[in-house]
Design a protein around this motif. Structure first.
Motif, PDB file in Angstrom:
ATOM      1  N   TYR A  18       0.735  -1.304   0.039  1.00 60.33           N
ATOM      2  CA  TYR A  18       0.098  -0.013   0.030  1.00 60.33           C
ATOM      3  C   TYR A  18       0.669   1.207   0.024  1.00 60.33           C
ATOM      4  O   TYR A  18       0.742   1.870  -0.931  1.00 60.33           O
ATOM      5  CB  TYR A  18      -0.917   0.019   1.267  1.00 60.33           C
ATOM      6  N   ASP A  27       2.887   1.855  -2.844  1.00 61.63           N
ATOM      7  CA  ASP A  27       2.407   2.395  -4.290  1.00 61.63           C
ATOM      8  C   ASP A  27       2.381   4.039  -3.951  1.00 61.63           C
ATOM      9  O   ASP A  27       2.486   4.664  -5.067  1.00 61.63           O
ATOM     10  CB  ASP A  27       0.802   1.925  -4.424  1.00 61.63           C
ATOM     11  N   THR A  35       3.673   6.757  -6.756  1.00 65.72           N
ATOM     12  CA  THR A  35       2.766   7.834  -7.540  1.00 65.72           C
ATOM     13  C   THR A  35       3.254   9.087  -6.959  1.00 65.72           C
ATOM     14  O   THR A  35       3.117  10.219  -7.626  1.00 65.72           O
ATOM     15  CB  THR A  35       1.220   7.717  -7.111  1.00 65.72           C
ATOM     16  N   GLY A  40      -2.118  -1.107  -6.108  1.00 62.46           N
ATOM     17  CA  GLY A  40      -1.437  -1.016  -7.112  1.00 62.46           C
ATOM     18  C   GLY A  40      -1.015   0.261  -7.491  1.00 62.46           C
ATOM     19  O   GLY A  40      -1.566   1.350  -6.815  1.00 62.46           O
ATOM     20  N   HIS A  41      -0.462   0.669  -8.843  1.00 61.70           N
ATOM     21  CA  HIS A  41      -0.445   2.083  -9.344  1.00 61.70           C
ATOM     22  C   HIS A  41      -0.599   1.845 -10.729  1.00 61.70           C
ATOM     23  O   HIS A  41      -0.232   0.881 -11.551  1.00 61.70           O
ATOM     24  CB  HIS A  41       0.494   2.771  -8.710  1.00 61.70           C
TER      25      HIS A  41
END
Length: 482
Positions: free
Chosen positions: A95, A98, A102, A327-328
């Protein structure tokens, strides 16, 4: 030091001031005076809020969703997949990693951050550029709380990273699962979705209760993973049905639910397709031939309902991922937005199936409140939601409690692989629950007495009754693998 059981007193002494949550739960576990975390003594808290926070922070959780490794795997160092290293970065491994990406961390930098080939004390330099931007996200806050409560570090910096690593090594000893989950997080039991294997024979079955993963029973399907343990050679659809039957016959009595994350690959719009309509396509799939997209969907739909109907036979709820993706750089919102409508169709198609829609279908949580209010077989789980968006999760709970029956919500699941972060997430969930109830009383939507009375149901009584946990415990106490 591996394999040595670490006494609670030694951890507390070695860690110094482990933080307010440790004080809270070591006291309440022995029936002594409750104490609010320090953070709530730094603000102007009313007597009402003090009372509600006291109640929420001293009430045990039943955790309805985790992916936790076995403690023995963590101690042996075999639970760190791929490049993940067994050091202080473990708490960052799901978590928040990610958010790191970003916020600007490159894939190469991420690989090095989690690599066992980079010294633990050198990893701060990789995290430092993005840390100011993510430490206040829900993911970041869960990590900060876990580091503070477990290792006595209030702020992660170049100067404190060595202390964090030393704390990680000190705490990660035999018995640390019960210490973190039970003594600190005040979690009565967890429900673990292992995925591979589809059901794990846990060494701690009363603490780490298990779902049966039905995901690869119909997505794929994964013939090898499911058929090999059953000793069944799959040459036809009926053979595959026998494989599914084997998993339920062997583990259905010990499982608390079944779970699927198929919503990551498609919408959950499963239609009831008769077996004879997919037999031919399934045989071609077994033979390695190409099948069409409609044929693939038809096979998945048929097998989903075969597994879901088996769950009903064993009185097991069906947990389904809905909403936000982990995810991303991959989340088709247009497909995600179909989840609530498809969930309603499932409830209507199978009124005898108890569906648990996970993660409040964030960001579409208003729709899920409507679903739980209208359909007798629809329940909503708040797992993961407190760290996706803690303010939205609080908003969801406030609205749910004045809209839908209060026995249809489960308020906590950490949804982690690493046990350390569960502690941070649980503390955030307690804050959100206490705030939601406080605001409902202050705004005149609920009485003080009703708010206090509803704490036990939403934190553990709902889950205990819905998942039949008292009976499950009796069965698990006699589990043949114990």
């Amino acid at each position: 030091m591996k394999g040595r059981v670490i006494p609670r007193r030694s951890i507390l002494k070695g860690a110094g001031a482990l933080g307010p949550l440790a004080v809270l739960h070591s006291k309440t576990a022995h029936g002594e005076d409750k104490k609010l975390p320090d953070i709530y003594r730094t603000i102007n808290i009313s007597p009402l809020r003090k009372e509600l926070f006291d109640k929420v922070f001293s009430t045990p959780f039943i955790d309805t969703h985790e992916h936790l490794f076995e403690e023995s795997e963590r101690l042996a160092g075999t639970a760190t997949p791929g490049i993940r290293s067994d050091d202080w970065t473990m708490v960052f491994s799901l978590y928040v990693s990610d958010d790191m990406m970003t916020a600007g961390m490159s894939q190469q930098e991420s690989n090095r951050f989690f690599s066992p080939d980079v010294a633990p004390n050198d990893k701060w330099r990789l995290l430092e550029p993005c840390w100011p931007y993510i430490r206040n996200t829900g993911y970041g806050q869960a990590v900060c709380i876990a580091i503070r409560e477990l290792y006595g570090v209030d702020e992660l910096t170049a100067q404190t990273v060595r202390q964090v690593q030393a704390g990680y090594e000190r705490v990660r000893q035999a018995g640390f699962y019960r210490y973190i989950l039970g003594d600190l997080a005040n979690i009565e039991s967890c429900q673990v979705n292992c995925i591979i294997p589809p059901f794990r024979e846990s060494a701690m079955p009363l603490l780490l209760m298990q779902d049966i993963s039905i995901l690869r029973m119909y997505e794929g399907p994964d013939i090898e993973t499911y058929a090999n343990p059953a000793g069944i050679r799959v040459t036809s659809l009926s053979d595959w049905h026998r494989v599914i039957d084997w998993w339920f016959d062997k583990y259905g009595a010990y499982a608390v639910a079944v779970k699927s994350q198929n919503a990551y690959s498609r919408d959950i719009d499963y239609e009831r397709i008769p077996g004879e309509k997919v037999e031919g396509a399934f045989k071609r799939l077994l033979d390695g031939q190409t099948i069409t997209i409609p044929e693939k969907k038809a096979i998945e739909d048929h097998l989903f309902w075969y597994a879901a109907d088996k769950a009903v036979q064993f009185d097991l709820p069906v947990k389904l991922h809905t909403g936000y993706y982990v995810g991303h750089d991959y989340m088709p919102l247009s497909r995600l937005m179909q989840n609530p409508g498809s969930a309603a169709d499932l409830c209507r198609r199978a009124p005898d199936t108890k569906f648990v829609f996970m993660h409040i279908c964030y960001p579409l949580y208003e729709d899920m409140i409507a679903l739980a209010k209208h359909y007798t077989n629809a329940y909503v789980d708040m797992c993961w939601s407190w760290i996706i968006n803690p303010v939205a999760a609080k908003d969801f709970l406030k609205k749910f409690l004045v809209t839908a029956p209060a026995n249809k919500v489960f308020t906590f699941g950490g949804d982690y692989y690493s046990v350390e972060a569960v502690l941070g997430h649980a503390m955030m969930a307690r804050q959100g629950i206490a705030l939601a109830l406080s605001e409902l009383v202050e705004e005149g939507w609920m009485s003080r007495a009703d708010a206090l009375e509803i704490v036990d149901p939403v934190m553990h009584e709902n889950a205990r009754a819905f998942f039949n946990l008292d009976e499950k415990k009796k069965v698990l106490e006699k589990a043949p693998w114990r």
